[in-house]
Design an enzyme around this catalytic site. Structure first.
Site, PDB file in Angstrom:
ATOM      1  CG  LEU A  91      41.676  40.684  43.211  1.00 47.72           C
ATOM      2  CD1 LEU A  91      40.534  41.597  42.802  1.00 47.72           C
ATOM      3  CD2 LEU A  91      41.842  39.536  42.219  1.00 47.72           C
ATOM      4  CG  HIS A 110      45.453  32.225  37.159  1.00 39.44           C
ATOM      5  ND1 HIS A 110      45.201  33.567  37.360  1.00 39.44           N
ATOM      6  CD2 HIS A 110      45.312  32.006  35.829  1.00 39.44           C
ATOM      7  CE1 HIS A 110      44.923  34.129  36.188  1.00 39.44           C
ATOM      8  NE2 HIS A 110      44.990  33.204  35.244  1.00 39.44           N
ATOM      9  CD  GLU A 180      39.323  28.528  40.971  1.00 41.29           C
ATOM     10  OE1 GLU A 180      39.614  29.131  42.028  1.00 41.29           O
ATOM     11  OE2 GLU A 180      38.751  29.076  40.016  1.00 41.29           O
TER      12      GLU A 180
END
Length: 210
Positions: A91, A110, A180
């Site tokens: 992050l 993302h 993902e």
């Protein structure tokens, strides 16, 4: 030669774990040699330590008092002979020293279709809340090369999933996360096999495996 990978994490590390497993089963011709985190007690760091993977902390914070400076971080990765850096739910903003030391060698994933729903403050469930609130009917993960801005570098790959009328942010997050894991492993495999091609205008693409 098998490539040497550094993975940056801040949380549970499900993408890190999927990449690590792919290095073990031979899908990815590389090895995770170090994990970097801003949160020493996160589940991803715990997983790394359980599997004998070195862990370093960046940046120095109250949660990571043993954290290193940007230049120290670059030296640690060079000492580990790292070829590529993979951000997997990390992050913090990547320092310019690292971007400059690893040109075209840092990937991020993302959980939305960039350039929409990206930038500072768009992370985790907040991304999926924003997608649903917008009325968008498709979403999905984006893999991009990293520069000195959040979610800004050249896009390498995307994959779409539907956004259903009945979706909660958690429903959408689960659907995107499944893609993902698959897409990031595919991209890292291409990276390790040197199947990334750059066009004259600076746009990268993954060449199919022969």
């Amino acid at each position: 030669r098998r490539k040497r990978l550094a993975v940056f994490v801040s949380g549970g590390g499900s993408n890190f774990r999927s990449i690590h497993k792919a290095t073990i089963d031979g899908t990815v011709l590389g090895d995770v040699v170090i994990v970097v985190s801003d949160k020493p007690e996160c589940k991803a760091c715990e997983y790394a330590r359980e599997h004998g993977i070195s862990v370093a902390y960046y940046p120095r914070t109250k949660f990571a008092p043993d954290g290193v400076s940007p230049n120290e971080l670059v030296e640690i990765l060079r000492h580990q002979r790292v070829d590529f850096v993979l951000l997997a739910g990390y992050l913090k903003l990547i320092p310019k020293e690292l971007v400059e030391a690893f040109p075209r060698a840092i990937l991020n994933i993302h959980p939305a279709l960039l350039p929409a729903f990206g930038g500072k403050g768009f992370y985790g469930i907040k991304v999926h809340e924003a997608v649903i609130a917008s009325g968008a009917r498709v979403s999905g993960p984006t893999i991009h090369f990293v520069d000195e801005k959040y979610d800004h570098g050249s896009i390498l790959a995307q994959r779409t999933v539907p956004v259903l009328e009945t979706d909660t942010p958690q429903d959408l997050a689960a659907r995107v996360l499944e893609q993902e894991h698959a897409l990031y492993v595919e991209a890292v495999a291409a990276l390790c096999e040197e199947r990334i091609e750059w066009s004259g205008d600076g746009v990268p693409r993954m060449r199919e495996k022969e």
